[in-house]
Design an enzyme around this catalytic site. Sequence first.
Site, PDB file in Angstrom:
ATOM      1  N   VAL A   1      72.551  25.676  -8.487  1.00  0.00           N
ATOM      2  CA  VAL A   1      73.148  25.886  -9.809  1.00  0.00           C
ATOM      3  C   VAL A   1      73.910  24.653 -10.275  1.00  0.00           C
ATOM      4  O   VAL A   1      74.088  24.426 -11.480  1.00  0.00           O
ATOM      5  CB  VAL A   1      74.081  27.128  -9.773  1.00  0.00           C
ATOM      6  CG1 VAL A   1      75.265  26.896  -8.841  1.00  0.00           C
ATOM      7  CG2 VAL A   1      74.562  27.514 -11.161  1.00  0.00           C
ATOM      8  N   LYS A   2      74.358  23.812  -9.355  1.00  0.00           N
ATOM      9  CA  LYS A   2      75.173  22.656  -9.699  1.00  0.00           C
ATOM     10  C   LYS A   2      74.422  21.571 -10.451  1.00  0.00           C
ATOM     11  O   LYS A   2      75.029  20.650 -11.003  1.00  0.00           O
ATOM     12  CB  LYS A   2      75.819  22.073  -8.443  1.00  0.00           C
ATOM     13  CG  LYS A   2      76.816  23.003  -7.749  1.00  0.00           C
ATOM     14  CD  LYS A   2      78.003  23.308  -8.627  1.00  0.00           C
ATOM     15  CE  LYS A   2      79.078  24.072  -7.861  1.00  0.00           C
ATOM     16  NZ  LYS A   2      80.272  24.303  -8.686  1.00  0.00           N
ATOM     17  N   ASP A   3      73.099  21.662 -10.489  1.00  0.00           N
ATOM     18  CA  ASP A   3      72.317  20.691 -11.261  1.00  0.00           C
ATOM     19  C   ASP A   3      72.692  20.725 -12.739  1.00  0.00           C
ATOM     20  O   ASP A   3      72.647  19.709 -13.430  1.00  0.00           O
ATOM     21  CB  ASP A   3      70.817  20.986 -11.130  1.00  0.00           C
ATOM     22  CG  ASP A   3      70.250  20.584  -9.794  1.00  0.00           C
ATOM     23  OD1 ASP A   3      71.032  20.277  -8.876  1.00  0.00           O
ATOM     24  OD2 ASP A   3      69.015  20.581  -9.652  1.00  0.00           O
TER      25      ASP A   3
ATOM     26  N   ALA B   1      75.875  18.789 -13.166  1.00  0.00           N
ATOM     27  CA  ALA B   1      75.585  17.377 -12.911  1.00  0.00           C
ATOM     28  C   ALA B   1      74.920  16.724 -14.123  1.00  0.00           C
ATOM     29  O   ALA B   1      75.298  15.622 -14.543  1.00  0.00           O
ATOM     30  CB  ALA B   1      74.698  17.238 -11.678  1.00  0.00           C
TER      31      ALA B   1
END
Length: 339
Positions: A57-59, A62
Amino acid sequence: MQLKSLRVKMDRSINFFSESIADEVGNTPLIKLKKASEITQCSILGKAEFLNPGQSVKDRAALYIINELEKNNDLNNKIIVEGTGGNTGIGLTVIGSAKGYKTIIVMPNDQSQEKIVLLKQLGAEVVLTEKAPFTDNKNYIQLSKKIAQEKNANWSNQFDNLANRKAHIETTSREIWEQTQGKIDAFICSIGTGGTLAGNFLGLKHKNKNIKIFCADPYGSGMYSYIRKGNSKAAYSSITEGIGQSRITKNIEGIEFDGAFKISDQSALNIIYDLIREEGLFLGPSSGINIAGAIKLARHLGPNKTIVTVLCDYAGRYSNKIFNKEYLTSKGLTYPNWL
């Protein structure tokens, strides 16, 4: 709803190609979680964020952080520095490489070896530091800020960078609304930086103020007490990584969530072990925390509700913990017979 989202992906792949891997962030499907739905008589849906290019999910955060830096011409020396439990670092490295940037990733030394190795393989410079309170200079966030200053590089500062939650306001919440055709009663997930929960709070509440937004909080985090009582107080500890927070970051500052549930590691592990064998989903511990929270929320709201949560990343990033019988026993945790 799942077929609709898959059809969108198929249509997109037929009509054009992507210029960059960064273009493939988001538009992940919702997957109905069979057992969780059956035992609660609700529709519990998981947003399949492990299907992003960096497999978490952190994409989303980012990509938005890098885009915001580019827009403001803030990228010094083509180097991005971040303090992270791993997944944001992976996202920054994957998307950064596609855009021509290098990354220096600062992590606590108790994070999984799998993520540390993967970051190095992806080309990041990895700096490990001992686990320390936020106010300590050795804290991974403080150290990442210092390194960025010394190298005249850009500090992405995911915890207090509002581009983080903006990613979820503009993409995740919109996708969830469209995929459920607006028929969503509640959203729940854990807090790491707070960007995912806060962004979906702001995005979904804008669509329908009656949608309930709850936090699923692991032990060792102060968000449960903060949301319920107004003071952040941590208790016990958790084996989960990348979630659990006792500091009020700028991403969650001023937001009044509808409630919170405290979730044990054992509850999370039981869920992810069941999902592997019964539903073909190979997910990490934070997904187990989120799903356990969704089950509690479903029981709190009553039957026939549609509840969405986040399937954060793959289990393979935590193999030496969640599939390690010695490690689990040392933490007083049980595991299935097939392990």
